[in-house]
Design a protein around this motif. Structure first.
Motif, short mmCIF file in Angstrom:
data_model
loop_
_atom_site.label_atom_id
_atom_site.label_comp_id
_atom_site.label_asym_id
_atom_site.label_seq_id
_atom_site.Cartn_x
_atom_site.Cartn_y
_atom_site.Cartn_z
N ALA A 148 0.78 -0.99 -0.12
CA ALA A 148 0.03 0.17 -0.25
C ALA A 148 0.66 1.10 0.06
O ALA A 148 1.87 1.28 0.67
N SER A 149 0.39 2.32 -0.71
CA SER A 149 1.15 3.60 -0.57
C SER A 149 0.88 4.23 0.58
O SER A 149 0.11 3.76 1.36
N GLY A 150 1.70 5.16 0.86
CA GLY A 150 1.68 6.01 2.12
C GLY A 150 0.17 6.58 2.35
O GLY A 150 -0.47 6.26 3.47
N ARG A 186 -2.51 5.62 0.87
CA ARG A 186 -3.40 4.37 0.86
C ARG A 186 -3.58 4.02 2.35
O ARG A 186 -4.72 3.50 3.01
N THR A 187 -2.50 3.93 2.99
CA THR A 187 -2.36 3.22 4.35
C THR A 187 -2.74 4.32 5.40
O THR A 187 -3.60 3.89 6.32
#
Lengths: 296, 375
Positions: free
Chosen positions: A194-196, A198-199
């Motif tokens: 997951a991207s930052g 998204r996280t």
């Protein structure tokens, strides 16, 4: 011999065994009574008076208050101020809590102390500080007025003062929550690809959402109800820089008690709704923290 | 769980090619604390490796460097020969099982497992139906069929562990990393999960690295064990090599029990309490040294042949025979020797002892017992 001794001591004791820290029935009744009387006298009675006074001359007189242009302007201004200061403090509170809970950096404890500053400073003082900084003779006031923007005795000043007074609410709610949760779930999300961002949306926010909402509610209640700091910077210009609390004061000083209390009903209702939601969230939130809740 | 085969056998598409991992001179400092100092390590594709060491030895830091959660201050990490030192964690194809599992507590078990697939960019993301099928397959693989609708809080520790593993395997990793995988479990569940992890490793063929402070766990599970101490690698070897040829006092005292006797070396002769010990000094310089041996490597010698003289302090009957507590002159601790009941010495008797196997190291190299913080 010892049997007789036990029998005699048992006789003397009261029939029900009492714990060492348990009070007598009389003490308990007294304490409960004091608490209830106190609440009735200092909290419930004033609240009831607000509603009673507002409807003293009938329901139509109560409604008439809200046909006044000044009253409508005050309501509109209060909503505008809350609509700017609450999101601003949401973003600030979230970033401050994130920084404090998830990183270590020099000056961290100073930042935590500073966040509490608005709680310990009198609102009037914070209002005055804004006047000194942004007023016509103030530090930045000249620059702003040269560029055609008025801060003090105008809406921007009211917004700034409100932001200042309300900024601890969201941050203070989130810091302990985020500190407790740490970063390990975020790290797990990152290793799963997951991207930052998204996280943040799928892991961080769901974990703090109840605390966040709770902080926003308190922040909003204070933003709409703030009197002291706003009073200093507003200038009390009717229809322009009066918020609901300021309008209540003006109406009351003019002996227009029905209108004053009618406006006060708005604030009191806001308080009651906030209290109700807060109780609901506390109940819900304890559940969410233990991780047992179903999908919300 | 104990009686069933630990891994569902029908899954054959779990087999994947694992990366080789090369670590070159990696170092990391946290302020004044050096967590890793010049660590180099080669891990073959599909190998099962344990990072073993006491707390503060740098084992978790090394695992996080491999995962991409920590960027090393110096050195390189290579996956299949390609530099991955600064490869973002998202692109590493590394499946990580965290110490307390780090399950997403607001998501169901199925959503936890599906997470890595759902967050893929659109063009790489499987369809909804494929994700559901994959989650089902993984739930079967970790033997949690039917538990997909539960929340992590409704599972036992062992079940959570398996959800964490299924979630890590969902992204089809090339490397599987586990941080203290059995640390939070009780002893019986640990044993089962150990065997189970071994089978998971065989079935998936993944390069697997796990961190542990438990030497039994490392020795039982791993193909090779990396012993770390104070940010340095003390020894890399198979369990046999670590037991039989420990490279340092730290290794011999951390991996299994060891007794350390203070001795002096002079011209290739080892002197202990006025007697000579017949140990090869392999070129050790003269001066104070320490002889390390396992409790099993000291035995009662025939009269007149002992290198060490001991005195029986106490005797205790055990199921196997008699256990004698023996005090040795010139050594401030006692050791215990088991012998058959018929051959047992009597209390207070002086008995000759000899070493069947021992290692000698200079006295200024610390063993594990000399290190203050322990495990």
């Amino acid at each position: 011999m010892s049997d007789i001794l036990i029998a005699s001591t048992q006789k003397k004791q009261s029939p029900r065994l009492r714990g060492a820290t348990e009070d007598t029935a009389f003490a308990r009744a007294l304490l409960i009574l004091i608490a209830i009387l106190f609440l009735l006298l200092f909290l419930f009675a004033p609240l009831a008076v607000v509603f009673v006074e507002a409807s003293a001359k009938g329901f139509s007189a109560f409604l008439d208050t809200f046909h006044e242009a000044d009253a409508l302007a005050a309501i509109r201004l209060t909503l505008i101020v809350a609509a700017i200061s609450v999101p601003a403090n949401l973003i600030f509170g979230l970033s401050a809590a994130w920084a404090i809970a998830k990183f270590s950096f020099p000056g961290k404890s100073l930042l935590i102390t500073l966040i509490d500053l608005p709680f310990s400073v009198s609102p009037v003082v914070s209002g005055l500080v804004y006047v000194l900084v942004f007023g016509a003779q103030g530090l930045f006031g000249k620059w702003f007025s040269a560029h055609g923007t008025q801060i003090i005795f105008a809406v921007p000043g009211i917004v700034l003062a409100t932001i200042f007074v309300t900024f601890p609410f969201v941050a203070r709610e989130l810091i302990p929550l985020m500190q407790e949760q740490g970063t390990v779930e975020e790290e797990a999300a990152l290793t799963l690809g997951a991207s930052g961002l998204r996280t943040f949306w799928t892991v961080t926010i769901p974990n703090i959402k109840w605390g966040l909402l709770y902080g926003v509610l308190l922040c909003n209640a204070r933003a709409m109800g703030e009197f002291g700091a706003v009073s200093v910077v507003s200038g009390h210009i009717r229809g322009l820089t009066n918020t609901i609390p300021l309008q209540v004061e003006i109406l009351y000083n003019e002996y227009n008690s029905v209108a004053a209390f009618a406006m006060a009903v708005l604030l009191a209702s806001l308080a009651l709704v906030t209290l109700g939601l807060k109780t609901f969230l506390e109940w819900k939130y304890a559940d969410a923290l233990s991780g047992r809740s179903r999908r919300h | 769980m104990q009686t069933r085969s630990p891994v569902a056998q029908e899954d054959t598409n779990m087999k994947k090619h694992g990366f080789s991992i090369k670590i070159e001179g990696v170092a990391q400092d946290f302020g004044a604390f050096a967590a890793l100092r010049d660590v180099s390590l080669d891990i073959k594709p599909g190998e099962l490796v344990a990072l073993l060491g006491p707390s503060g030895s740098g084992k978790t830091t090394l695992l996080r460097v491999i995962a991409g959660l920590n960027a090393p201050d110096r050195g390189r990490v290579l996956f299949d020969g390609e530099d991955a030192t600064y490869l973002p964690v998202q692109d590493r194809k590394v499946g990580m099982v965290f110490q307390n599992y780090a399950l997403f507590k607001h998501m169901t078990v199925a959503d936890n497992i599906a997470y890595g697939l759902k967050v893929r960019p659109r063009r790489l993301r499987p369809s909804k139906a494929e994700i559901i099928a994959r989650v089902e397959e993984l739930l079967r693989f970790v033997q949690l069929e039917g538990l997909g609708v539960r929340f992590p809080a409704q599972l036992s520790g062992g079940q959570r562990q398996r959800v964490a593993l299924a979630r890590a395997l969902a992204i089809e990793p090339r490397v599987l990393l586990l941080d203290e995988p059995f640390g939070a479990l009780d002893a019986r569940v640990r044993k089962d999960l150990r065997r189970w992890l071994r089978e998971v490793h065989q079935q998936t063929g993944l390069t697997t690295i796990f961190v542990t402070h438990d030497q039994d766990e490392a020795m039982e599970l791993a193909d090779r064990v990396v012993v770390l101490n104070e940010g340095r690698i003390e020894q890399i070897g198979t369990p046999e090599e670590l037991y039989d040829r420990p490279a340092s006092p730290f290794v011999i005292s951390f991996v299994g029990e060891a007794v350390a006797l203070p001795v002096t070396v002079a011209d290739g002769h080892v002197n202990f309490a006025g007697r000579e010990l017949h140990i090869d000094t392999h070129g050790l310089r003269s001066g104070p040294a320490k002889v390390f041996f396992r409790p099993a490597d000291i035995a009662v010698a025939s009269k007149g042949n002992g290198e060490i003289e001991g005195r029986v302090e106490s005797l205790r009957r055990t199921p196997a025979g008699m256990r004698a507590t023996i005090a040795i002159e010139g050594y401030d601790q006692t050791l215990e020797i088991d012998s058959p009941v018929e051959q047992a010495a009597s209390l207070g008797e002086k008995i000759p002892l000899s070493l069947t196997k021992a290692r000698i190291f200079p006295a200024d190299v610390p063993g594990f017992d000399n290190i203050a913080d322990g495990i």
